[in-house]
Motif scaffolding. Sequence first.
Motif, mmCIF file in Angstrom:
data_model
loop_
_atom_site.group_PDB
_atom_site.id
_atom_site.type_symbol
_atom_site.label_atom_id
_atom_site.label_comp_id
_atom_site.label_asym_id
_atom_site.label_seq_id
_atom_site.Cartn_x
_atom_site.Cartn_y
_atom_site.Cartn_z
ATOM 1 N N PHE A 134 -1.707 2.828 -7.186
ATOM 2 C CA PHE A 134 -2.149 4.180 -7.545
ATOM 3 C C PHE A 134 -1.483 4.649 -8.831
ATOM 4 C CE2 PHE A 134 -1.053 8.714 -7.485
ATOM 5 C CZ PHE A 134 -2.318 9.279 -7.554
ATOM 6 N N PHE A 135 -0.154 4.513 -8.897
ATOM 7 C CA PHE A 135 0.561 4.976 -10.087
ATOM 8 C C PHE A 135 0.228 4.116 -11.300
ATOM 9 C CE2 PHE A 135 3.454 6.968 -6.905
ATOM 10 C CZ PHE A 135 3.335 8.274 -7.362
ATOM 11 N N ASP A 136 0.030 2.815 -11.083
ATOM 12 C CA ASP A 136 -0.295 1.926 -12.197
ATOM 13 C C ASP A 136 -1.661 2.253 -12.781
ATOM 14 O OD1 ASP A 136 0.455 -0.565 -13.747
ATOM 15 O OD2 ASP A 136 -1.455 -1.218 -12.904
ATOM 16 N N VAL A 137 -2.644 2.489 -11.899
ATOM 17 C CA VAL A 137 -3.995 2.812 -12.361
ATOM 18 C C VAL A 137 -4.014 4.155 -13.075
ATOM 19 C CG1 VAL A 137 -6.347 3.379 -11.620
ATOM 20 C CG2 VAL A 137 -5.175 1.397 -10.640
ATOM 21 N N THR A 138 -3.304 5.150 -12.522
ATOM 22 C CA THR A 138 -3.284 6.466 -13.180
ATOM 23 C C THR A 138 -2.576 6.390 -14.532
ATOM 24 O OG1 THR A 138 -1.292 7.061 -11.897
ATOM 25 C CG2 THR A 138 -3.427 7.789 -11.046
ATOM 26 N N LEU A 139 -1.532 5.557 -14.612
ATOM 27 C CA LEU A 139 -0.868 5.375 -15.908
ATOM 28 C C LEU A 139 -1.816 4.714 -16.898
ATOM 29 C CD1 LEU A 139 1.628 5.422 -17.742
ATOM 30 C CD2 LEU A 139 2.259 3.200 -16.797
ATOM 31 N N THR A 193 7.050 3.320 -12.720
ATOM 32 C CA THR A 193 5.793 3.272 -13.468
ATOM 33 C C THR A 193 5.759 4.334 -14.568
ATOM 34 O OG1 THR A 193 4.649 2.521 -11.461
ATOM 35 C CG2 THR A 193 3.279 3.313 -13.273
ATOM 36 N N TRP A 194 5.828 5.600 -14.172
ATOM 37 C CA TRP A 194 5.632 6.698 -15.115
ATOM 38 C C TRP A 194 6.870 7.034 -15.935
ATOM 39 C CZ3 TRP A 194 1.615 9.545 -16.915
ATOM 40 C CH2 TRP A 194 0.361 9.304 -16.324
ATOM 41 N N PHE A 195 8.061 6.652 -15.440
ATOM 42 C CA PHE A 195 9.285 6.938 -16.195
ATOM 43 C C PHE A 195 9.748 5.720 -16.977
ATOM 44 C CE2 PHE A 195 9.106 10.523 -13.496
ATOM 45 C CZ PHE A 195 9.887 11.516 -14.055
ATOM 46 N N ASN A 196 8.811 4.828 -17.245
ATOM 47 C CA ASN A 196 9.079 3.640 -18.044
ATOM 48 C C ASN A 196 8.477 3.879 -19.432
ATOM 49 O OD1 ASN A 196 9.246 1.142 -19.255
ATOM 50 N ND2 ASN A 196 8.498 0.010 -17.492
ATOM 51 N N PRO A 197 9.286 4.345 -20.384
ATOM 52 C CA PRO A 197 8.744 4.684 -21.713
ATOM 53 C C PRO A 197 8.013 3.519 -22.374
ATOM 54 C CG PRO A 197 10.992 5.472 -21.477
ATOM 55 C CD PRO A 197 10.728 4.578 -20.313
ATOM 56 N N GLN A 198 8.522 2.307 -22.182
ATOM 57 C CA GLN A 198 7.893 1.157 -22.825
ATOM 58 C C GLN A 198 6.493 0.929 -22.288
ATOM 59 O OE1 GLN A 198 9.876 -0.231 -25.296
ATOM 60 N NE2 GLN A 198 7.887 -0.988 -25.974
ATOM 61 N N ALA A 199 6.303 1.187 -20.971
ATOM 62 C CA ALA A 199 4.977 1.035 -20.379
ATOM 63 C C ALA A 199 4.017 2.057 -20.987
ATOM 64 C CB ALA A 199 5.059 1.203 -18.866
ATOM 65 N N LEU A 200 4.498 3.267 -21.205
ATOM 66 C CA LEU A 200 3.665 4.293 -21.834
ATOM 67 C C LEU A 200 3.265 3.904 -23.253
ATOM 68 C CD1 LEU A 200 5.430 7.611 -20.740
ATOM 69 C CD2 LEU A 200 3.054 6.979 -20.267
ATOM 70 N N ILE A 201 4.254 3.429 -23.996
ATOM 71 C CA ILE A 201 4.001 3.084 -25.398
ATOM 72 C C ILE A 201 3.120 1.839 -25.502
ATOM 73 C CG2 ILE A 201 5.079 2.345 -27.558
ATOM 74 C CD1 ILE A 201 7.548 4.026 -26.663
ATOM 75 N N ASP A 202 3.498 0.776 -24.771
ATOM 76 C CA ASP A 202 2.717 -0.464 -24.823
ATOM 77 C C ASP A 202 1.294 -0.241 -24.311
ATOM 78 O OD1 ASP A 202 4.947 -1.684 -25.793
ATOM 79 O OD2 ASP A 202 5.460 -2.755 -23.954
ATOM 80 N N GLY A 203 1.207 0.490 -23.190
ATOM 81 C CA GLY A 203 -0.109 0.739 -22.613
ATOM 82 C C GLY A 203 -1.002 1.521 -23.548
ATOM 83 N N THR A 204 -0.434 2.510 -24.197
ATOM 84 C CA THR A 204 -1.216 3.332 -25.128
ATOM 85 C C THR A 204 -1.692 2.520 -26.324
ATOM 86 O OG1 THR A 204 -0.018 5.336 -24.496
ATOM 87 C CG2 THR A 204 -1.158 5.354 -26.622
ATOM 88 N N MET A 205 -0.787 1.726 -26.879
ATOM 89 C CA MET A 205 -1.152 0.935 -28.062
ATOM 90 C C MET A 205 -2.210 -0.106 -27.713
ATOM 91 S SD MET A 205 2.443 0.445 -30.101
ATOM 92 C CE MET A 205 1.569 -0.286 -31.475
ATOM 93 N N MET A 206 -2.031 -0.779 -26.555
ATOM 94 C CA MET A 206 -2.954 -1.849 -26.185
ATOM 95 C C MET A 206 -4.298 -1.288 -25.732
ATOM 96 S SD MET A 206 -2.318 -5.089 -23.654
ATOM 97 C CE MET A 206 -1.853 -4.070 -22.262
ATOM 98 N N LEU A 207 -4.247 -0.357 -24.766
ATOM 99 C CA LEU A 207 -5.486 0.184 -24.221
ATOM 100 C C LEU A 207 -6.175 1.109 -25.218
ATOM 101 C CD1 LEU A 207 -4.332 0.895 -20.557
ATOM 102 C CD2 LEU A 207 -5.724 -0.997 -21.393
ATOM 103 N N GLY A 208 -5.356 1.888 -25.944
ATOM 104 C CA GLY A 208 -5.938 2.773 -26.939
ATOM 105 C C GLY A 208 -6.661 2.007 -28.037
ATOM 106 N N VAL A 247 -12.575 0.450 -17.603
ATOM 107 C CA VAL A 247 -11.561 1.052 -16.731
ATOM 108 C C VAL A 247 -11.662 0.468 -15.325
ATOM 109 C CG1 VAL A 247 -10.867 3.193 -15.596
ATOM 110 C CG2 VAL A 247 -11.335 3.179 -18.049
ATOM 111 N N GLY A 248 -12.883 0.209 -14.857
ATOM 112 C CA GLY A 248 -13.065 -0.402 -13.545
ATOM 113 C C GLY A 248 -12.448 -1.791 -13.491
ATOM 114 N N VAL A 293 -5.174 -3.847 -8.621
ATOM 115 C CA VAL A 293 -5.341 -4.089 -7.182
ATOM 116 C C VAL A 293 -5.148 -5.566 -6.865
ATOM 117 C CG1 VAL A 293 -6.988 -4.021 -5.275
ATOM 118 C CG2 VAL A 293 -6.901 -2.119 -6.911
ATOM 119 N N LEU A 294 -5.810 -6.422 -7.629
ATOM 120 C CA LEU A 294 -5.736 -7.869 -7.402
ATOM 121 C C LEU A 294 -4.315 -8.383 -7.546
ATOM 122 C CD1 LEU A 294 -7.189 -10.605 -7.006
ATOM 123 C CD2 LEU A 294 -7.527 -10.674 -9.489
ATOM 124 N N TRP A 295 -3.624 -7.967 -8.585
ATOM 125 C CA TRP A 295 -2.289 -8.491 -8.867
ATOM 126 C C TRP A 295 -1.272 -8.073 -7.812
ATOM 127 C CZ3 TRP A 295 0.034 -12.142 -11.473
ATOM 128 C CH2 TRP A 295 1.428 -12.082 -11.610
#
Length: 203
Positions: free
Chosen positions: A46-51, A116-131, A146-147, A154-156
């Motif tokens: 849940f937290f990973d998908v919302t992030l 998940t959400w308090f991991n700054p690197q995940a926020l930055i990496d996720g934004t750069m990659m997904l953005g 997104v699906g 879920v799979l992982w």
Amino acid sequence: MDIYLQGLTMGLAYVAPIGLQNLFVINTALTQPRRRVFLTALIVIFFDVTLGLACFFGVGAIMQASPLLEKAVLLIGSIIVIWIGQGLVRAKDTMDTSTKVDIPILKVISTACVVTWFNPQALIDGTMMLGAFKATLPAGTDFFFVGGFASASVLWFLSVSTVISLFSARFTDKTLRVINVICGVVIIFYGFKLLWNFVQMVM
């Protein structure tokens, strides 16, 4: 379907590398009853998908637009990450499954949120990659991407939880202790790396 598969493969590439979430799920699968293991996996999902959704739709841009917020997230995140790591190093978990282990569900939720959400690197990496990937998608295909990304999470995490839980009987107390120490040291190192990034930003 192609866009969905792109989201799926991108999601797996994003979530598969060993990180705070994976270490949390692995430790849970080694020490907790199977019902709690899968509940924990679902909470992490849940937290990973919302992030991922937040990164995809640009929350990282908000951080980049506010240097003060970015510094605050880095500082708070690094301290929390170090705290989690030292907790693992000091942990005295055992593989005695005859003992009922009942971790409060609120603690599971709060820990999953933190890793998940308090991991700054995940926020930055996720934004750069997904953005960056979002900018290349044809109009109207965001939902499919997104699906696929959500499906990867879920799979992982369900796969990791299942495999580790099934073979947890092969682990001994000593093995678990070694895993805890290694995971803890890696997390502490990661936390200090984030703290150093904060120091560099304010210098």
